[in-house]
Design an enzyme around this catalytic site. Sequence first.
Site, PDB file in Angstrom:
ATOM      1  CD1 TRP A 130      -3.414   0.284   0.762  1.00 41.88           C
ATOM      2  CD2 TRP A 130      -2.729  -1.833   0.785  1.00 41.88           C
ATOM      3  NE1 TRP A 130      -4.499  -0.511   0.515  1.00 41.88           N
ATOM      4  CE2 TRP A 130      -4.105  -1.820   0.515  1.00 41.88           C
ATOM      5  CE3 TRP A 130      -2.067  -3.068   0.830  1.00 41.88           C
ATOM      6  CZ2 TRP A 130      -4.852  -2.984   0.309  1.00 41.88           C
ATOM      7  CZ3 TRP A 130      -2.792  -4.230   0.622  1.00 41.88           C
ATOM      8  CH2 TRP A 130      -4.164  -4.181   0.370  1.00 41.88           C
ATOM      9  CD  GLN A 156      -3.440   4.636   0.319  1.00 39.04           C
ATOM     10  OE1 GLN A 156      -2.339   4.120   0.365  1.00 39.04           O
ATOM     11  NE2 GLN A 156      -4.410   4.317   1.169  1.00 39.04           N
ATOM     12  CG  ASP A 197     -11.303   3.745   4.068  1.00 40.96           C
ATOM     13  OD1 ASP A 197     -10.126   3.728   4.443  1.00 40.96           O
ATOM     14  OD2 ASP A 197     -12.135   2.892   4.426  1.00 40.96           O
ATOM     15  CD  GLU A 202      -6.173  -1.611  10.554  1.00 36.78           C
ATOM     16  OE1 GLU A 202      -6.472  -1.104   9.464  1.00 36.78           O
ATOM     17  OE2 GLU A 202      -6.613  -2.724  10.936  1.00 36.78           O
TER      18      GLU A 202
END
Length: 430
Positions: free
Chosen positions: A36, A109, A166, A394
């Site tokens: 990512w 991103q 998001d 996370e």
Amino acid sequence: MRGDTDETRTRAVSVLESNRRDGYTIPSATLYPFQWNWDSAFVAVGLVRADPAAAKREIRTLLDAQWRNGMVPQIAFWSDAEGYFPGPEEWGIAADRTGGTVRTSGITQPPMVVPAARHVYERTGDESFRDAVLPALRDYCEWWRTERSDDGELVWVRHPWATGMDDSPAWRGPLERFDPGDVEYVREDRKDEDFAAQRPTDWDYDRYVALVRQGRAVDWDEKRLREESPFVVEDVLTNALYVRACESLSEMFADAGDEEQAEEWDAQADATRRALRERRWDDELGLYVSHDLVSDEPLSVPSVAGLLPMLAGVPDDYQRERLRETLSAFLAYDRVVPSYVGPDVDYDRYWRGPVWQNTNWLLERGLRRVGFDEAAARVREDSVSLIESEGFREYFNPETGAGRGSDRFSWSAALYLDWTADDPLSVPDR
């Protein structure tokens, strides 16, 4: 206490090593098995403390997936993606867009890779690394300016996933504006019952997938998508990082002796910084807000993203003092900083309230840039404490401190290495 820190640093390195693949680091084995974009950038920031060669390779591998037009994609599918949704077949991107063999997603991103590359260069002093990545970083910043800006100042995104945040309540208005129709797909991210309640709802995901399929239907033609997409947003976090990307690019060109390029990108940083200051300030909220270009209205949501223009040196004296007042709402928690503090708060659901290490890292540096050193110290202290008590999760509940989402999460491990370094670089050069 230093012994505990040393032990946790050893475990952080272990997490990064276990998540390392051939030249890149996956965010987590639980949900994110590929590379990512901004995850790799944050990983490189911390990884340079433990393995400088791996940090440099992290950046270069990400840039190897760059499209011919300059875009650095959100996901690079370096390995088999069978069973993952949305995988490369869903995105429909031919590998030749990158000039190589890797397939990617069709969005980007926030351009964290540019300041991350600058950070790695600062730590290593490796001029060959600097010179190798500069052309790709310049092309990426140029892509933002030419393909993703209506006025050459503020830049826009066309998918909530492209913002990195998001599930933020900021996107509710734009997403409500369109009916995705009957969108059939199978979600892979909610199979684990523990994660299901923390992830975006099916209502949100229907719209995420519809936006992907709209892009695929027009072969990712940016001009058509700007005109036809129901989601076109000048995201405040993306713009703040775009300013910092342009600053970093200018700094690297200056180091390389190219004063013309240094001046050009310094001027671009100034233009976007000024536009944020003058056009994206919400005085009622006391922070900066994103803007919906389709409806031409501000997305006035109290998100941590609205504080991050401090990182880019945006606030004037008045805004700086208003931000000091606004900070009190974000700091009124046992563990800071929540990603959102409005009426739709959910402390266990992604970007609707939990604390994230990456936005904390950006905010801490921004707070120091504008002289809010006491608040910055609080952010750093809580960030370190959360990891030492809950592990490399996370994200975290700001009221209870409980770790949520994936475990052994790469950027949490990497940023811990930077948070606890003997000589942390806490303040941007400007």
